[in-house]
Design a protein around this motif. Structure first.
Motif, PDB file in Angstrom:
ATOM      1  N   THR A 219       4.428  -1.930  -4.581  1.00  0.00           N
ATOM      2  CA  THR A 219       5.138  -2.300  -3.362  1.00  0.00           C
ATOM      3  C   THR A 219       5.357  -3.802  -3.350  1.00  0.00           C
ATOM      4  OG1 THR A 219       4.006  -0.476  -2.257  1.00  0.00           O
ATOM      5  CG2 THR A 219       5.225  -2.005  -0.869  1.00  0.00           C
ATOM      6  N   VAL A 220       6.400  -4.201  -4.035  1.00  0.00           N
ATOM      7  CA  VAL A 220       6.797  -5.612  -4.142  1.00  0.00           C
ATOM      8  C   VAL A 220       8.315  -5.662  -4.007  1.00  0.00           C
ATOM      9  CG1 VAL A 220       6.979  -7.593  -5.685  1.00  0.00           C
ATOM     10  CG2 VAL A 220       4.862  -6.263  -5.636  1.00  0.00           C
ATOM     11  N   PHE A 221       8.814  -6.451  -3.071  1.00  0.00           N
ATOM     12  CA  PHE A 221      10.267  -6.531  -2.926  1.00  0.00           C
ATOM     13  C   PHE A 221      10.674  -7.832  -2.244  1.00  0.00           C
ATOM     14  CE2 PHE A 221       8.354  -4.181   0.520  1.00  0.00           C
ATOM     15  CZ  PHE A 221       8.945  -4.671   1.668  1.00  0.00           C
TER      16      PHE A 221
ATOM     17  N   PHE B  64       9.125 -12.925  -0.613  1.00  0.00           N
ATOM     18  CA  PHE B  64       8.772 -11.614  -1.143  1.00  0.00           C
ATOM     19  C   PHE B  64       7.696 -10.987  -0.268  1.00  0.00           C
ATOM     20  CE2 PHE B  64      11.185 -12.765  -4.754  1.00  0.00           C
ATOM     21  CZ  PHE B  64      11.405 -11.622  -5.512  1.00  0.00           C
ATOM     22  N   ALA B  65       7.753  -9.663  -0.179  1.00  0.00           N
ATOM     23  CA  ALA B  65       6.736  -8.916   0.559  1.00  0.00           C
ATOM     24  C   ALA B  65       5.947  -8.047  -0.408  1.00  0.00           C
ATOM     25  CB  ALA B  65       7.381  -8.047   1.632  1.00  0.00           C
TER      26      ALA B  65
ATOM     27  N   ILE C 158       1.508  -8.183   8.283  1.00  0.00           N
ATOM     28  CA  ILE C 158       1.830  -7.099   9.205  1.00  0.00           C
ATOM     29  C   ILE C 158       0.929  -5.913   8.897  1.00  0.00           C
ATOM     30  CG2 ILE C 158       3.640  -5.529  10.020  1.00  0.00           C
ATOM     31  CD1 ILE C 158       5.686  -7.589   8.933  1.00  0.00           C
ATOM     32  N   ASP C 159       0.276  -5.395   9.924  1.00  0.00           N
ATOM     33  CA  ASP C 159      -0.575  -4.226   9.780  1.00  0.00           C
ATOM     34  C   ASP C 159       0.317  -2.980   9.783  1.00  0.00           C
ATOM     35  OD1 ASP C 159      -2.320  -2.022  10.202  1.00  0.00           O
ATOM     36  OD2 ASP C 159      -3.794  -3.327  11.141  1.00  0.00           O
ATOM     37  N   THR C 160       0.321  -2.245   8.668  1.00  0.00           N
ATOM     38  CA  THR C 160       1.180  -1.062   8.563  1.00  0.00           C
ATOM     39  C   THR C 160       0.400   0.239   8.628  1.00  0.00           C
ATOM     40  OG1 THR C 160       1.101  -1.012   6.135  1.00  0.00           O
ATOM     41  CG2 THR C 160       2.824  -2.359   7.158  1.00  0.00           C
ATOM     42  N   GLY C 161      -0.884   0.162   8.967  1.00  0.00           N
ATOM     43  CA  GLY C 161      -1.700   1.367   9.011  1.00  0.00           C
ATOM     44  C   GLY C 161      -2.792   1.282   7.960  1.00  0.00           C
ATOM     45  N   SER C 162      -2.583   1.975   6.839  1.00  0.00           N
ATOM     46  CA  SER C 162      -3.560   1.929   5.750  1.00  0.00           C
ATOM     47  C   SER C 162      -3.478   0.628   4.964  1.00  0.00           C
ATOM     48  CB  SER C 162      -3.342   3.108   4.795  1.00  0.00           C
ATOM     49  OG  SER C 162      -2.028   3.068   4.249  1.00  0.00           O
ATOM     50  N   HIS C 163      -2.347  -0.082   5.050  1.00  0.00           N
ATOM     51  CA  HIS C 163      -2.100  -1.273   4.243  1.00  0.00           C
ATOM     52  C   HIS C 163      -1.753  -2.486   5.112  1.00  0.00           C
ATOM     53  CE1 HIS C 163      -1.937   1.783   1.175  1.00  0.00           C
ATOM     54  NE2 HIS C 163      -1.858   0.874   0.232  1.00  0.00           N
ATOM     55  N   ILE C 164      -1.862  -3.647   4.500  1.00  0.00           N
ATOM     56  CA  ILE C 164      -1.382  -4.889   5.089  1.00  0.00           C
ATOM     57  C   ILE C 164      -0.177  -5.362   4.293  1.00  0.00           C
ATOM     58  CG2 ILE C 164      -1.893  -7.305   5.614  1.00  0.00           C
ATOM     59  CD1 ILE C 164      -3.466  -5.386   7.325  1.00  0.00           C
ATOM     60  N   MET C 165       0.921  -5.625   4.974  1.00  0.00           N
ATOM     61  CA  MET C 165       2.085  -6.202   4.310  1.00  0.00           C
ATOM     62  C   MET C 165       2.039  -7.722   4.467  1.00  0.00           C
ATOM     63  SD  MET C 165       6.180  -5.611   4.918  1.00  0.00           S
ATOM     64  CE  MET C 165       6.120  -3.940   4.271  1.00  0.00           C
ATOM     65  N   PHE C 166       2.027  -8.413   3.346  1.00  0.00           N
ATOM     66  CA  PHE C 166       2.064  -9.868   3.349  1.00  0.00           C
ATOM     67  C   PHE C 166       3.465 -10.327   2.971  1.00  0.00           C
ATOM     68  CE2 PHE C 166      -2.405  -8.906   2.380  1.00  0.00           C
ATOM     69  CZ  PHE C 166      -3.050  -9.686   3.323  1.00  0.00           C
ATOM     70  N   ILE C 167       4.034 -11.226   3.756  1.00  0.00           N
ATOM     71  CA  ILE C 167       5.327 -11.821   3.436  1.00  0.00           C
ATOM     72  C   ILE C 167       5.070 -13.263   3.019  1.00  0.00           C
ATOM     73  CG2 ILE C 167       7.603 -12.475   4.301  1.00  0.00           C
ATOM     74  CD1 ILE C 167       7.391 -10.121   6.237  1.00  0.00           C
ATOM     75  N   GLY C 168       5.480 -13.600   1.810  1.00  0.00           N
ATOM     76  CA  GLY C 168       5.207 -14.923   1.286  1.00  0.00           C
ATOM     77  C   GLY C 168       6.463 -15.665   0.872  1.00  0.00           C
ATOM     78  N   GLU C 169       6.443 -16.984   1.041  1.00  0.00           N
ATOM     79  CA  GLU C 169       7.540 -17.818   0.565  1.00  0.00           C
ATOM     80  C   GLU C 169       7.274 -18.190  -0.888  1.00  0.00           C
ATOM     81  OE1 GLU C 169       9.896 -22.018   1.475  1.00  0.00           O
ATOM     82  OE2 GLU C 169       8.461 -21.196   2.933  1.00  0.00           O
TER      83      GLU C 169
END
Length: 235
Positions: free
Chosen positions: A31-33, A42-43, A121-132
């Motif tokens: 999960t990288v985009f 990128f998240a 961002i808390d997505t439930g089972s995972h944490i989404m990190f948005i990075g510059e």
């Protein structure tokens, strides 16, 4: 809901890495985009239980190593199926420290992206990190990147339990059973009409893809008007 439709979404496979002081860790991620171009962002998504997640939250940095296609399970195994709490994944790893301070895995990598965290961002089972993105380089432009499809079909790998794409075997079996039900045809013993789930029943607004067992209890044969009990499963 047919969870097997999730398998049609395309992914790459990467090593996401971070640090906590002098401690280093990383894991396989699909999960990288990219989420923006200017500035480039990128998240990534990492499981809440992963040690890498703890490191990213503390250091606010992460790297993405884009893996080459011709890798094997022996290489991928420690990154995907071992915990950094039990093994030092960087002990025999060729890596560099990026501009952000995050470790960047160079083994089997064709490029890397180095990021500092801007948001989580808390997505439930995972944490989404948005990075510059603070740095990015091509390491080998002659090799194709590893995709999740190649990993499943050629390397014959599976998703680790903490991967966003992990599917419980019981749920997969349930989905496969549902798919089988949708292909089963039933025939009326009175008039011979065949109920085909692929067609549904447009006379009763029953959409295609509706299994016979999912028809309403008051559904009647559109030809002779008998109920569901007068239908037999066809061989």
């Amino acid at each position: 809901m047919d969870i097997k439709s999730f398998f049609k979404v395309t992914y790459g496979l990467y090593i996401v890495a971070s640090k906590d002081g002098i401690k280093l860790n990383g894991h396989i991620s699909n999960t990288v985009f990219q989420v923006s171009a200017d500035p480039a962002r990128f998240a990534i998504a990492t499981h809440k239980d992963n040690l890498t997640t703890e490191f990213i939250r503390k250091s606010r940095v992460f790297s993405i190593s884009i893996l080459q296609e011709n890798v094997d399970l022996e290489f991928l195994g420690p990154w995907g199926f071992s915990s950094g709490r039990d093994v030092d994944k960087f002990e025999n790893t060729h890596f560099m420290v990026g501009l952000s301070g995050a470790p960047i895995v160079l083994d089997k990598s064709i490029a890397y992206i180095d990021c500092t965290v801007e948001e989580e961002i808390d997505t439930g089972s995972h944490i989404m990190f948005i990075g510059e993105v603070v740095d990015a380089e091509i390491l080998n432009d002659s090799l194709p990147p590893l995709t999740y499809g190649y990993y499943r079909s050629v390397i014959k790998g599976v998703s680790p339990k903490n991967a966003p794409t992990y599917t419980d075997k019981s749920k997969l079996a349930e989905a496969e059973a549902k798919t089988e039900k949708v292909s089963e045809k039933y025939q009326c013993i009175v008039c011979g009409h065949i109920y085909d789930p692929a067609e549904g029943d447009p006379t009763k607004n029953i959409p295609p893809g509706t299994a016979f067992e999912d028809l309403p209890d008051d559904w009647l044969c559109p030809i002779c008007g008998v109920g569901k009990s007068e239908f037999n499963l066809m061989d």
